[in-house]
Design an enzyme around this catalytic site. Structure first.
Site, PDB file in Angstrom:
ATOM      1  N   PRO A  49       4.337   4.983  -7.016  1.00 25.57           N
ATOM      2  CA  PRO A  49       3.603   3.798  -6.560  1.00 25.57           C
ATOM      3  C   PRO A  49       2.090   3.991  -6.659  1.00 25.57           C
ATOM      4  O   PRO A  49       1.563   5.003  -6.232  1.00 25.57           O
ATOM      5  CB  PRO A  49       4.042   3.616  -5.107  1.00 25.57           C
ATOM      6  CG  PRO A  49       4.691   4.883  -4.719  1.00 25.57           C
ATOM      7  CD  PRO A  49       5.071   5.636  -5.945  1.00 25.57           C
ATOM      8  N   GLU A  50       1.436   3.036  -7.268  1.00 24.35           N
ATOM      9  CA  GLU A  50      -0.018   3.057  -7.365  1.00 24.35           C
ATOM     10  C   GLU A  50      -0.568   2.005  -6.406  1.00 24.35           C
ATOM     11  O   GLU A  50       0.190   1.324  -5.715  1.00 24.35           O
ATOM     12  CB  GLU A  50      -0.431   2.775  -8.808  1.00 24.35           C
ATOM     13  CG  GLU A  50       0.047   3.854  -9.766  1.00 24.35           C
ATOM     14  CD  GLU A  50      -1.090   4.573 -10.464  1.00 24.35           C
ATOM     15  OE1 GLU A  50      -2.227   4.537  -9.965  1.00 24.35           O
ATOM     16  OE2 GLU A  50      -0.831   5.170 -11.514  1.00 24.35           O
TER      17      GLU A  50
END
Ligand SMILES: [Zn+2]
Length: 271
Positions: free
Chosen positions: A2-3
């Site tokens: 996840p960014e």
């Protein structure tokens, strides 16, 4: 992994169900994730009212009326499951309101949570010394110009430095540099002010586009058994080595290693 856009989408998704609600139950299913759960976590959460949610870099923030904020990091594989129909053995932290149940599920357990006094969040070790939020007003051309001045390191690597900009990950740095037509290998200190003036809006645009994509995915996920945290978006350079540049300039996307990680770029239009 996840960014920032996934974290932002997760926070917005949780906010719709959690904001203003009292947590009636909380439990942990093991003593730790990447780090031990903080002592008193369950007691602090049980009965607390959620006063708001937020995000700093890639950390989600759940503020409570007890002066404490639950900080979460999704690590490599973490996600929040809303009203899961079945238990998952990777649900490590579960919180409930009268209406809904939220499980922090993380098979690889690189994620972690902490409790931090809300008033001293800025001094929390992971936040102290952190640069401006890429979507906030503090990320300006002047800030980047000062932060990059004289730096010999490649602009790509400097943009991954959390002290310069908070929360930018590999994908979005590659995408923003493409959009701004900047060669990722260029020394940070030699990027012109004009190029930085393209870079600042480019960073915002790639993140906002991805958040918008995540938001549209999220509508489908706003249902029982929904999961927050991951979605596909359309990238211009990331993962496209050997493919033609979307600018139709005759360039072919290249992949090079920088600081042990891949960088994708078009050698034709990124100078
Ligand atoms: Zn190109």
């Amino acid at each position: 992994m996840p960014e920032l856009p996934e974290v932002e989408t997760t926070v917005r998704g949780l906010a719709r169900f959690l904001e203003g609600k009292r947590l009636v139950r909380a439990r942990v299913n093991r003593p730790d994730m990447r780090r031990p759960f903080p002592p008193g976590l369950v007691q602090m959460l049980t009965g607390a009212r959620v006063t708001g949610l937020g995000r700093r870099a890639k950390f989600g923030l759940i503020h409570t009326d007890r002066g404490q904020t639950l900080v979460f990091h999704l690590g490599m594989s973490g996600r929040w499951r809303i009203d899961p129909a079945t238990d998952d053995r990777h649900d490590h932290l579960v919180i409930e309101t009268e209406e809904h149940r939220f499980a922090l599920c993380d098979p690889r357990r690189f994620g972690w949570v902490d409790l931090v006094p809300t008033e001293s969040l800025d001094a929390w070790p992971s936040f102290a010394g952190m640069g401006p939020e890429p979507l906030g007003d503090d990320l300006t051309v002047a800030h980047l110009h000062t932060a990059l001045k004289g730096r010999k390191q490649a602009i790509k690597l400097l943009l991954l430095d959390q002290r310069i900009v908070a929360g930018l990950g590999n994908i979005y740095v590659c995408e923003a540099l493409f959009r701004a037509r900047i060669d990722p290998r260029k020394a940070g200190g030699s990027v012109s002010r004009a190029a930085l003036a393209r870079l600042v809006p480019a960073i915002r645009e790639v993140l906002e586009q991805s958040i918008a994509d995540g938001g549209s995915t999220l509508r489908d996920y706003a249902r029982p058994d929904g999961e927050l945290g991951y979605f596909a978006t359309r990238f211009d350079v990331y993962g496209r080595e050997g493919e033609p540049c979307r600018r139709d300039d005759g360039g072919t996307i290249r992949r090079v290693a920088q600081g042990g990680r891949s960088t994708w770029f078009c050698p034709r239009c990124q100078r």
